[in-house]
Design an enzyme around this catalytic site. Structure first.
Site, PDB file in Angstrom:
ATOM      1  N   LEU A  55      16.266 160.296  73.328  1.00 62.92           N
ATOM      2  CA  LEU A  55      15.129 159.543  73.418  1.00 62.92           C
ATOM      3  C   LEU A  55      14.456 159.431  71.320  1.00 62.92           C
ATOM      4  CD1 LEU A  55      12.097 162.363  74.717  1.00 62.92           C
ATOM      5  CD2 LEU A  55      13.300 160.374  75.481  1.00 62.92           C
ATOM      6  N   ASP A  56      13.925 158.029  71.346  1.00 64.49           N
ATOM      7  CA  ASP A  56      13.945 156.975  69.951  1.00 64.49           C
ATOM      8  C   ASP A  56      13.059 157.786  69.232  1.00 64.49           C
ATOM      9  OD1 ASP A  56      15.197 155.070  70.793  1.00 64.49           O
ATOM     10  OD2 ASP A  56      13.588 153.943  71.183  1.00 64.49           O
ATOM     11  N   GLN A  57      13.036 158.304  67.656  1.00 62.49           N
ATOM     12  CA  GLN A  57      12.725 158.665  67.331  1.00 62.49           C
ATOM     13  C   GLN A  57      11.177 159.226  67.452  1.00 62.49           C
ATOM     14  OE1 GLN A  57      13.962 158.579  62.632  1.00 62.49           O
ATOM     15  NE2 GLN A  57      11.871 158.574  61.750  1.00 62.49           N
ATOM     16  N   THR A  59       9.628 158.086  69.928  1.00 59.11           N
ATOM     17  CA  THR A  59       9.066 158.480  71.277  1.00 59.11           C
ATOM     18  C   THR A  59       8.541 160.499  71.388  1.00 59.11           C
ATOM     19  OG1 THR A  59      10.143 156.822  72.405  1.00 59.11           O
ATOM     20  CG2 THR A  59       9.775 158.540  73.856  1.00 59.11           C
ATOM     21  N   ARG A 157      10.526 149.531  75.332  1.00 61.13           N
ATOM     22  CA  ARG A 157       9.830 148.487  74.319  1.00 61.13           C
ATOM     23  C   ARG A 157       9.903 147.016  74.452  1.00 61.13           C
ATOM     24  NH1 ARG A 157      12.102 151.602  69.484  1.00 61.13           N
ATOM     25  NH2 ARG A 157      11.154 150.082  68.245  1.00 61.13           N
TER      26      ARG A 157
END
Length: 218
Positions: A55-57, A59, A157
């Site tokens: 997961l992105d930072q 998110t 995104r």
């Protein structure tokens, strides 16, 4: 430090509610990461659990961790073979005309010295498919449910920007970074099928920063 919330636990798997802003790996500039906190999640097991996916930072939400190498291999294969159901909630910076749809835009990675790397929609890129549904609209922003079929980097995104015509609120790469302190994306639900065992099922409640903008789980 706030304890990490566990949404699902059994002998081979954990699902945690990852806080928005917590990176999985140690940042180059230093600072805390999930890596530093894995020992908190041993709960009597000798091995530290290992994240199965990313997961992105920014998110928040459902993150699956495997508690042993065999489970990691099986869960990784499940993600690879699209045997995982993922449900995200995102706040789009704008109003949407349609109620629901499917975005099928292949994605490719580009980079430049000035802007670093990012994903773009490109015919020769890797296949990426996201189903979406409008949930609510408040103050010119729209809460959208995203169900990605594929798991490309930054898929939701860039699909919000290129497919819906509006970026996620607070996104500094695909939007202007304004309106929220982070990219407003939340991994709200995760289901992983398992052979001979009940599926792993987890639901992460809507975070406080989503609620602060007027949205709710309903």
């Amino acid at each position: 430090m706030t304890p990490l919330t566990v949404l699902f636990e059994d002998g081979e798997a954990l699902v945690i509610d990852k806080p928005g802003g917590l990176p999985l790996d140690q940042p180059r500039a230093g600072g805390r990461s999930l890596e530093d906190r894995l020992e908190e999640l041993c709960f009597g097991f000798q091995r530290v659990p290992f994240p199965v996916h990313r997961l992105d930072q920014d998110t928040s939400g459902c993150l699956l961790l495997a508690r042993n190498p065999k489970a990691l291999k099986r869960f990784s294969a499940a993600f690879e073979n699209r045997q995982v159901e993922k449900r995200y909630l995102g706040i789009v910076a704008g109003a949407l005309q349609e109620e629901s749809g499917t975005i099928a835009l292949s994605l490719s990675k580009i980079s430049s010295a000035e802007k670093g790397w990012r994903m773009i929609a490109a015919k020769k890129g890797k296949e990426a498919v996201t189903h979406w549904r409008k949930v609510a609209e408040i103050g010119g922003n729209t809460l959208v449910e995203f169900r990605p079929e594929t798991g490309r980097t930054h898929q939701i995104r860039i699909h919000a920007l290129a497919g819906l015509g509006a970026p996620l609120l607070g996104d500094p790469i695909y939007g202007d970074g304004k309106g929220a302190p982070r990219t407003m994306l939340h991994a709200a639900g995760l289901t992983v099928t398992r052979e001979g065992k009940p599926p792993i099922e987890a639901v992460a409640p809507l975070p406080a920063d989503f609620r602060a903008l007027g949205f709710s789980d309903g």
